[in-house]
Enzyme design. Structure first.
Site, PDB file in Angstrom:
ATOM      1  N   TRP A 105       0.818  -1.214   0.000  1.00  9.19           N
ATOM      2  CA  TRP A 105       0.000   0.000   0.000  1.00  9.19           C
ATOM      3  C   TRP A 105       0.849   1.260   0.000  1.00  9.19           C
ATOM      4  O   TRP A 105       0.568   2.201  -0.752  1.00  9.19           O
ATOM      5  CB  TRP A 105      -0.986  -0.010   1.169  1.00  9.19           C
ATOM      6  N   ASP A 119      -1.338   6.577   6.245  1.00  5.36           N
ATOM      7  CA  ASP A 119      -2.435   5.766   5.731  1.00  5.36           C
ATOM      8  C   ASP A 119      -2.766   4.713   6.788  1.00  5.36           C
ATOM      9  O   ASP A 119      -2.067   3.720   6.925  1.00  5.36           O
ATOM     10  CB  ASP A 119      -2.015   5.107   4.413  1.00  5.36           C
ATOM     11  N   LYS A 177     -12.100  -1.546   6.583  1.00  2.00           N
ATOM     12  CA  LYS A 177     -11.413  -2.473   7.474  1.00  2.00           C
ATOM     13  C   LYS A 177     -11.884  -2.298   8.923  1.00  2.00           C
ATOM     14  O   LYS A 177     -12.312  -3.254   9.544  1.00  2.00           O
ATOM     15  CB  LYS A 177      -9.901  -2.287   7.398  1.00  2.00           C
TER      16      LYS A 177
END
Ligand SMILES: *Cc1c(COP(=O)(O)O)cnc(C)c1O
Length: 361
Positions: A102, A173, A197
């Site tokens: 990511w 993030d 999530k």
């Protein structure tokens, strides 16, 4: 329906009590005779819900008053673009710690809108993935920001220290770790998270941004991605994803009822320890991540004999342990154990692993 435990990395399981409540009030929200999905976001009821959800998030994370909380669209990746478009000029440099898939994805997106530079990369220690602290003296103080991902969802790599970046704002993030453990918001310029999530349904992103970073978007920044316009309009510049926002609000209420972040963090520690102990206690299972950098949210593990992967996954699925297949980049297994995963779910997985080893080890 039989009870299953859903270890999906995202969209991931939500607290059952939240879904039951959403179901109960689905067609008749607040006795208004309509669904929360069917009413104006500018109506008093929705606005009150929106304000309460923001306040609950502020309470949970202890967000200082000089930070804005934004409810935006476009998930985590939307922010890969929104961050550079909002807090850097096209000629600026953004710095990036690359610790997994990511944070790597954020580099190429940022590079479209500024000059993205990789500051540090994942390394190895004792043959396992390890995150080194970047050298503070190597951080140019004129960089627009330093971006990192403290919990790499795919790779299961995490770190809970902050890079020492001097004046350079930190942008994190936290898509897969927000609300999972206490943190000091005031040390960050921006914290953002795609919702699916630990917050709610996909599509929504929560952005926590210090006020000093507002007010200088690039001229090409789409208005709906502009933090300042979003803040000035209480996240209702365009129609927000109302159902996702409402559900996020229910999750925040649930977290408060569970005792807040300190309580959930204790449970998360316990869950992660159970699983890593099971992996470490035998040569049958392995982790490729150094013990100092292991995620408490996403636990990838491998079988010493990968020929057994398919059997493991099939039998696990039959036992009601769902979505344990590892990411296609990593292979093996991955158990995502976000806030909503109960201890019993992890216990069921550990018991299954023990049985499986007994049978196939
Ligand atoms: C899931 C995830 C994303 C991407 O989220 P999308 O909503 O699919 O854009 C970004 N970063 C991290 C850390 C993630 O876990």
């Amino acid at each position: 329906m039989n009870r299953v435990f859903n270890f999906s990395a995202g969209p991931a399981m939500l607290p059952p009590s939240v879904m039951q409540r959403a179901q109960q009030e689905f067609t008749n929200w607040r006795n208004g005779g309509a669904s929360v999905m069917e009413i104006s976001h500018r109506g008093a009821d929705f606005v009150e819900m929106a304000q309460k959800s923001e306040q609950d998030l502020r309470d949970l994370m202890d967000i200082p008053d000089d930070y804005k909380v934004l409810f935006m669209q476009g998930g985590g990746r939307g922010q890969f673009a929104a961050v550079p478009l909002n807090i850097s000029a096209a000629t600026d440099t953004s710095l990036h710690m690359v610790t997994g898939s990511w944070s790597k994805g954020a580099v190429s997106e940022a590079d479209k809108f500024n000059h993205a530079e990789i500051l540090s990369e994942i390394s190895q220690r004792d043959g396992k993935a390890f995150v080194e602290k970047p050298d503070a003296s190597a951080i140019p103080q004129d960089a627009a920001y330093l971006h990192f991902c403290p919990n790499e969802t795919v790779d299961g790599v995490a770190f809970d220290w902050l890079p020492d970046a001097g004046k350079v704002p930190l942008v994190a993030d936290m898509s897969s770790c927000i609300l999972s453990q206490p943190l000091e918001v005031s040390r960050y310029g921006i914290i953002y998270a795609g919702a699916q999530k630990n917050i709610g349904p996909s599509g929504l992103a929560v952005v926590i941004v210090h006020e000093s970073l507002l007010g200088r978007p690039q001229s090409v920044t789409p208005s709906f991605m502009d933090y300042t316009q979003t803040a000035d309009n209480n996240s209702m510049y365009n129609t927000p994803p109302t159902f996702s926002w409402y559900l996020a609000g229910l999750v925040f209420e649930w977290l408060k009822e569970e005792g807040g972040i300190t309580a959930i963090a204790r449970r998360n520690d316990h869950k992660a320890n159970m699983l890593y102990d099971a992996i470490d206690s035998t040569d049958f299972y392995r982790s490729q991540v150094h013990p100092d950098c292991r995620s408490k949210m996403n636990v990838p593990f491998q079988l010493a004999n990968p020929d057994l992967d398919k059997t493991f996954l099939r039998l696990a699925d039959e036992a009601g342990l769902k979505a344990l297949k590892g990411h296609r980049f990593v292979g093996g297994m991955r158990a995502s154990i976000y806030n909503a995963m109960p201890v019993e779910g992890v216990q069921a997985l550990v018991d299954f692993m023990t049985d499986f080893e007994r049978q196939y080890g």
